[in-house]
Design an enzyme around this catalytic site. Structure first.
Site, short mmCIF file in Angstrom:
data_model
loop_
_atom_site.label_atom_id
_atom_site.label_comp_id
_atom_site.label_asym_id
_atom_site.label_seq_id
_atom_site.Cartn_x
_atom_site.Cartn_y
_atom_site.Cartn_z
N ARG A 117 1.35 -0.93 -0.02
CA ARG A 117 -0.07 -0.27 0.04
C ARG A 117 0.45 1.11 -0.13
O ARG A 117 1.13 1.95 0.66
CB ARG A 117 -0.71 -0.27 1.11
CG ARG A 117 -1.58 -0.93 0.94
CD ARG A 117 -2.86 -1.19 2.15
NE ARG A 117 -3.55 0.32 2.01
CZ ARG A 117 -3.82 1.07 2.94
NH1 ARG A 117 -3.06 1.12 4.29
NH2 ARG A 117 -4.34 2.17 2.33
N GLN A 122 -0.02 1.77 -6.70
CA GLN A 122 -1.52 2.08 -6.67
C GLN A 122 -2.51 1.54 -8.57
O GLN A 122 -2.55 0.90 -8.53
CB GLN A 122 -1.51 3.66 -6.77
CG GLN A 122 -1.79 3.80 -5.16
CD GLN A 122 -2.25 6.28 -5.35
OE1 GLN A 122 -2.36 6.42 -6.71
NE2 GLN A 122 -0.94 6.15 -3.83
N SER A 128 -7.96 -2.69 -4.87
CA SER A 128 -8.51 -1.14 -4.53
C SER A 128 -9.79 -0.97 -5.73
O SER A 128 -11.00 -0.67 -5.49
CB SER A 128 -8.22 0.20 -4.89
OG SER A 128 -7.35 -0.04 -3.55
#
Length: 551
Positions: A117, A122, A128
């Protein structure tokens, strides 16, 4: 090397025609099992046009050098050839026997659900992306079950009130649910044990429910710490009160795969008949005591409890697209030479964190990664640990560089005195200009400092317009007969130009984060990953205890 995309016998597929183009551009040969994308509306011809080989033999994909799948069969180790690389969601913490079997087969296993994380990872964060889809789909399911309309209506025959939606947890899934429910016109309220997410909730158009007795600060590892007994009691009382007043309740609390109880049976019994509960934590057992994972339950008092565990798979087209994009981003990272050869660098914390098996060894769990934005405590030097001593020396050095507390105040006073002398020595009309400038600075400071973070991008556009006016004025003054005016106008034109062009570059980069790979301006197919599915809130939060958002 050959990448195999098997038919996972479900609605999702691990790559799409657009991501196949990216993989072939990296030098890989891509093999797709016939019919793998049918449920997502992705036909075999589209894969062929993108450069993939479509085969009707399912074993061809499983025998590839690299195998990417969305659903992992129980006999996955036997299907793969020794030395192959598997990229999938492997749940290494919950399924250690599978990780051991892969290691025993000599398979290099990369877990997409173990992405560290950190900001740099990302664009690889499948969890996510799936949480974002689940939060959106939760509102769709709730709207289908609810007997009324989410948005209030005004008609000649009368009016109807909007539905009240209460969301527990403001992680990725929670923020996505907030955005979807708000867009449908509902009155949305939300709570999270982390008070710092209040601004994110409000930026989505929802109302943050404040309950200081049930809230805590974020812990050192980026997750909320377990609640104390007093905090838990206060949180459960809040959930009971809000659920009784809500038409729809969406729960998202999932802490590292475990679902804490947020809605008790007594809280459900106090809800109005016809109310709907969507439990996004059903895969972990459920936040509601009456949730049955995978089932729709109607309580004796007429409350519908949805415990569906396949919400992302109910939107297979976009879920497959997001999944495939994350896979393409990962393989781009693993193929620095763009020569079709996968190169794994275990010195990279992102690649190391995802690698759960390699060369016959189980590499799970990975070394811890410090990801918290909270300031770290200064390490104490024990005199025996070289690492602690070095860290202490760095801290001491930084403290030595800090300005004394009085220096800032002294500089401010000196600046004020110099400004006053300059005004006093200036002509009367110039003094008036100084007053206008000072008022503009004060007003601008208070206006900008009170703008919510969600509006910073449009605010930047406004400042670009102001800088344009400054640039025009400076250009008109550059030809002045006064050398001082010319110098100041040149400086103003330079600074304004930097602000304008820099603003456009930043805006361009932000917009590229939300474009599909085939729409990217540079044609290279690269796409910056955007977390947070919670729209502009940029939700970086993951699941938290008893009310934290699901990742």
């Amino acid at each position: 090397m050959q990448i195999g995309i098997p038919d996972d016998a479900g609605p999702l597929v691990a790559t799409t025609p657009s991501t196949v183009s990216r993989l072939t551009a990296l030098g890989y040969d891509v093999v797709v099992t016939a019919g793998a994308g049918d449920a997502a509306g992705l036909r075999d011809d589209a894969y062929r046009e993108a450069g993939a080989l479509v085969t009707s033999d399912p074993d061809v994909a499983w025998e590839s050098d690299v195998v990417v799948c969305t659903a992992v069969p129980d006999d996955v180790a036997e299907r793969l050839r020794p030395g192959a690389t598997l990229i999938a969601q492997l749940a290494p913490a919950a399924r250690p026997e599978r990780t051991a079997a892969l290691a025993g087969r000599g398979v290099t296993a990369l877990a997409l659900d173990a992405v560290p994380r950190i900001s740099r990872a990302q664009s690889l964060d499948v969890l996510s992306a799936l949480s974002n889809v689940a939060g959106y789909r939760a509102v769709v399911e709730a709207a289908a079950e609810y007997s009324g309309m989410f948005g209030g209506q005004v008609t000649a025959a009368g009016s109807t009130r909007p539905a009240t939606v209460f969301v527990i947890g403001a992680g990725v899934a929670g923020l996505a649910a907030l955005g979807a429910a708000t867009s449908l016109g509902a009155r949305v309220r939300a709570f999270d044990v982390r008070p710092e997410v209040a601004e994110q909730i409000e930026s989505m158009g929802a109302e943050f429910v404040s309950e200081p007795a049930a809230q805590q600060q974020v812990s050192a590892d980026g997750y909320a710490a377990p609640l104390t007994e007093e905090q838990l009691a206060a949180a459960l009382a809040l959930y009971t009160r809000e659920a009784a007043a809500a038409d729809v309740v969406i729960t998202t609390a999932l802490v590292r795969g475990t679902a804490p109880t947020t809605l008790t049976a007594e809280a459900v019994a106090a809800m109005r008949p016809g109310s709907v509960i969507v439990d996004l934590a059903a895969p972990g057992g459920g936040n509601c005591e009456l949730t049955v994972p995978g089932e729709r339950v109607v309580t004796p008092n007429g409350v519908v409890v949805l415990g569906y565990t396949d919400l992302p798979a109910r939107m297979p087209r976009h879920t497959s697209e997001l999944y495939g994009t994350a896979v393409a981003n990962l393989l781009t990272l693993l193929t620095p030479g763009k020569d079709g050869e996968l190169t794994l660098d275990l010195d990279d914390i992102v690649q190391r964190g995802m690698t759960v098996a390699r060369d016959g060894d189980v590499l799970w769990p990975p070394p811890p990664v410090q990801v918290s934005a909270a300031p770290s405590a200064a390490p104490a030097s024990s005199g025996t640990d070289g690492t602690d001593a070095a860290a202490a020396a760095v801290v001491a050095q930084e403290e030595g560089r800090r300005r004394p507390a009085w220096l800032g105040k002294a500089l401010a006073v000196a600046g004020a005195v110099l400004a006053g002398l300059a005004v006093a020595a200036s002509p009367a009309d110039t003094a008036g200009h100084f007053v206008v400038l000072a008022l503009a600075v004060v007003v601008g400071f208070y206006v900008i400092s009170n703008v919510t973070h969600a509006l910073h991008t449009p605010l930047m556009s406004q400042t670009n317009a102001v800088s344009g006016i400054i640039l025009v004025g400076a250009l008109l003054q550059i030809g002045s007969s006064s050398l001082l005016v010319t110098v100041l106008a040149t400086i103003a034109a330079t600074v304004a130009s930097i602000n304008i062009f820099g603003g456009f570059l930043v805006t361009r980069r932000m917009l590229r984060m939300f474009r599909r790979a085939d729409e990217d301006d540079d044609g290279g197919g690269r796409r910056a990953g955007a977390r947070g599915a919670g729209g502009g809130a940029g939700a970086a939060a993951s699941g938290t205890a008893a009310g934290g958002g699901a990742r």
